[in-house]
Design a protein around this motif. Structure first.
Motif, PDB file in Angstrom:
ATOM      1  N   GLN A  51     -24.593 -36.627  -1.522  1.00  0.00           N
ATOM      2  CA  GLN A  51     -23.391 -37.313  -1.337  1.00  0.00           C
ATOM      3  C   GLN A  51     -22.853 -36.991   0.208  1.00  0.00           C
ATOM      4  OE1 GLN A  51     -20.792 -40.034  -1.702  1.00  0.00           O
ATOM      5  NE2 GLN A  51     -21.120 -39.363  -3.741  1.00  0.00           N
ATOM      6  N   LEU A  68     -19.168 -33.490  -4.212  1.00  0.00           N
ATOM      7  CA  LEU A  68     -18.582 -34.123  -5.405  1.00  0.00           C
ATOM      8  C   LEU A  68     -17.297 -33.763  -5.577  1.00  0.00           C
ATOM      9  CD1 LEU A  68     -21.684 -33.805  -7.899  1.00  0.00           C
ATOM     10  CD2 LEU A  68     -21.246 -35.241  -6.445  1.00  0.00           C
ATOM     11  N   ARG A 126     -16.302 -44.506  -0.426  1.00  0.00           N
ATOM     12  CA  ARG A 126     -16.973 -43.819  -1.635  1.00  0.00           C
ATOM     13  C   ARG A 126     -16.315 -44.046  -3.115  1.00  0.00           C
ATOM     14  NH1 ARG A 126     -17.591 -37.415  -1.184  1.00  0.00           N
ATOM     15  NH2 ARG A 126     -17.624 -37.326  -3.582  1.00  0.00           N
ATOM     16  N   GLU A 127     -17.004 -43.821  -3.861  1.00  0.00           N
ATOM     17  CA  GLU A 127     -16.408 -44.022  -5.445  1.00  0.00           C
ATOM     18  C   GLU A 127     -15.587 -45.383  -5.495  1.00  0.00           C
ATOM     19  OE1 GLU A 127     -14.009 -40.675  -6.113  1.00  0.00           O
ATOM     20  OE2 GLU A 127     -15.615 -39.293  -6.074  1.00  0.00           O
ATOM     21  N   GLU A 160     -26.592 -33.044  -6.185  1.00  0.00           N
ATOM     22  CA  GLU A 160     -26.008 -34.259  -6.006  1.00  0.00           C
ATOM     23  C   GLU A 160     -24.847 -34.280  -4.825  1.00  0.00           C
ATOM     24  OE1 GLU A 160     -26.718 -34.355 -10.559  1.00  0.00           O
ATOM     25  OE2 GLU A 160     -25.986 -32.870  -8.983  1.00  0.00           O
ATOM     26  N   ASP A 177     -21.621 -45.430  -5.775  1.00  0.00           N
ATOM     27  CA  ASP A 177     -21.147 -44.226  -5.073  1.00  0.00           C
ATOM     28  C   ASP A 177     -20.685 -44.148  -3.381  1.00  0.00           C
ATOM     29  OD1 ASP A 177     -22.196 -42.434  -6.903  1.00  0.00           O
ATOM     30  OD2 ASP A 177     -24.421 -42.704  -6.425  1.00  0.00           O
ATOM     31  N   GLN A 178     -21.109 -45.221  -2.704  1.00  0.00           N
ATOM     32  CA  GLN A 178     -20.677 -45.452  -1.422  1.00  0.00           C
ATOM     33  C   GLN A 178     -20.821 -46.945  -1.023  1.00  0.00           C
ATOM     34  OE1 GLN A 178     -22.888 -42.736   1.451  1.00  0.00           O
ATOM     35  NE2 GLN A 178     -21.943 -41.039   0.566  1.00  0.00           N
ATOM     36  N   LEU A 224     -26.551 -43.300  -5.057  1.00  0.00           N
ATOM     37  CA  LEU A 224     -27.078 -42.102  -4.727  1.00  0.00           C
ATOM     38  C   LEU A 224     -27.905 -41.421  -5.963  1.00  0.00           C
ATOM     39  CD1 LEU A 224     -24.676 -40.903  -2.373  1.00  0.00           C
ATOM     40  CD2 LEU A 224     -26.617 -42.279  -1.645  1.00  0.00           C
TER      41      LEU A 224
END
Length: 304
Positions: A133, A67, A148-149, A129, A196-197, A211
């Motif tokens: 990820q 993360l 991602r993000e 988490e 998330d992705q 996720l």
């Protein structure tokens, strides 16, 4: 994995949208071959997880471990600026790395290797988490990671608000509220800051992946389809506008070796999903999750 949203936005809002994370030609040269930042793109493991490298807007590249972001490198005025959070900058292994570098200056690779070999990353960033990820970032099937993000860029908060407004999401939320009165408190706002992705499947669909960790709070699990519904609404309205930006990012990642050459171009539609880790959800949690997902599915546009 659960498919899920929708909406329409006006032309002025579409014109304000962007997803410009592909690097400039100058930055691409710094990231490839004998470029200063090329060592950052090599496959490596940190704190038991594969380092996850991603391109960002305005010629930035980020390296993540679970993360947390260990490195943020950017091209500014013909020099490379290497940064990180104070948690990492103050560690002894980081001495000499986090500063401005000339493009042909020696020593970056050795400073980076020393840092990544010794950096201490808290378990909170790599377990739970963080492990989910990392696991989804490494899969090759049924899709391949693109980013991602993921956050769509807007020229104003007004344009962003317009793009995120959806009567269909509100209707789904109302239906869930009637169903789930005694489950867990329904969060007041399901709009997250970032998806998330993003991934690309074998036939060129863009995968929107939310996720969840099996041990997360009940409301986080039960109502995940509503959160994803909100994202899909926004991305569905923006998809035609952003497709070229997304393919430029795809091309850059393939060229730099961050994604396999077999990754298809994004020529299909949207494929939303919720991803978990290897553990099984308790039967009650899975049943409630699927009930909420069924409601969300009723509010999908026909092409999702």
């Amino acid at each position: 994995m659960l498919a899920l949203v929708s909406g329409s936005i006006n032309e002025s809002t579409q014109a304000a949208m962007r997803y410009k994370r592909a690097p400039s030609d100058e930055f691409r040269a710094v990231l490839s071959g004998a470029g200063l930042l090329a060592p950052l793109l090599r496959v490596r493991t940190v704190a038991g997880l594969r380092l996850d490298v991603h391109l960002r807007e305005d010629d930035h590249v980020h390296a993540y471990c679970g993360l947390t972001r260990l490195v943020d490198a950017s091209l500014k005025g013909g020099r490379i600026r290497v940064c990180s959070h104070q948690t990492y900058k103050k560690q002894p292994c980081a001495v000499g790395l986090f500063r401005n570098w000339d493009l042909r200056e020696p020593g970056f690779e050795s400073a980076l290797e020393r840092y990544l070999a010794k950096v201490a990353v808290a378990a909170a960033q790599t377990k739970r988490e963080g492990s989910v990820q990392a696991a989804w970032a490494s899969v090759k099937s049924p899709w391949t990671l693109l980013d991602r993000e993921a956050v769509i860029g807007y020229d104003s908060t007004k344009a962003q608000s317009a793009a995120r407004a959806s009567a269909k999401v509100a209707a789904a939320r109302g239906a869930v509220a009637l169903l789930a009165d005694s489950w867990a408190k329904l969060p007041r706002d399901m709009t997250g800051a970032e998806l998330d992705q993003l991934a690309v499947d074998g036939v060129g669909n863009l995968v929107l992946l939310e996720l969840k960790f099996e041990g997360a709070s009940p409301d986080s699990i039960y109502y995940a389809p509503l959160q994803l519904l909100q994202y899909v609404h926004e991305w569905h309205g923006a998809f035609d506008t952003l497709r070229n930006d997304l393919n430029r990012l795809r091309d850059a990642r393939v060229e730099l070796g961050l994604s396999p050459a077999s990754m298809p171009k994004i020529t299909g539609g949207l494929r939303p999903a919720i991803g978990f880790g290897e553990d099984q959800l308790p039967p009650t949690a899975e049943s409630r999750l699927r009930s909420v997902c069924a409601i969300a599915n009723k509010h999908l546009p026909p092409d999702v």
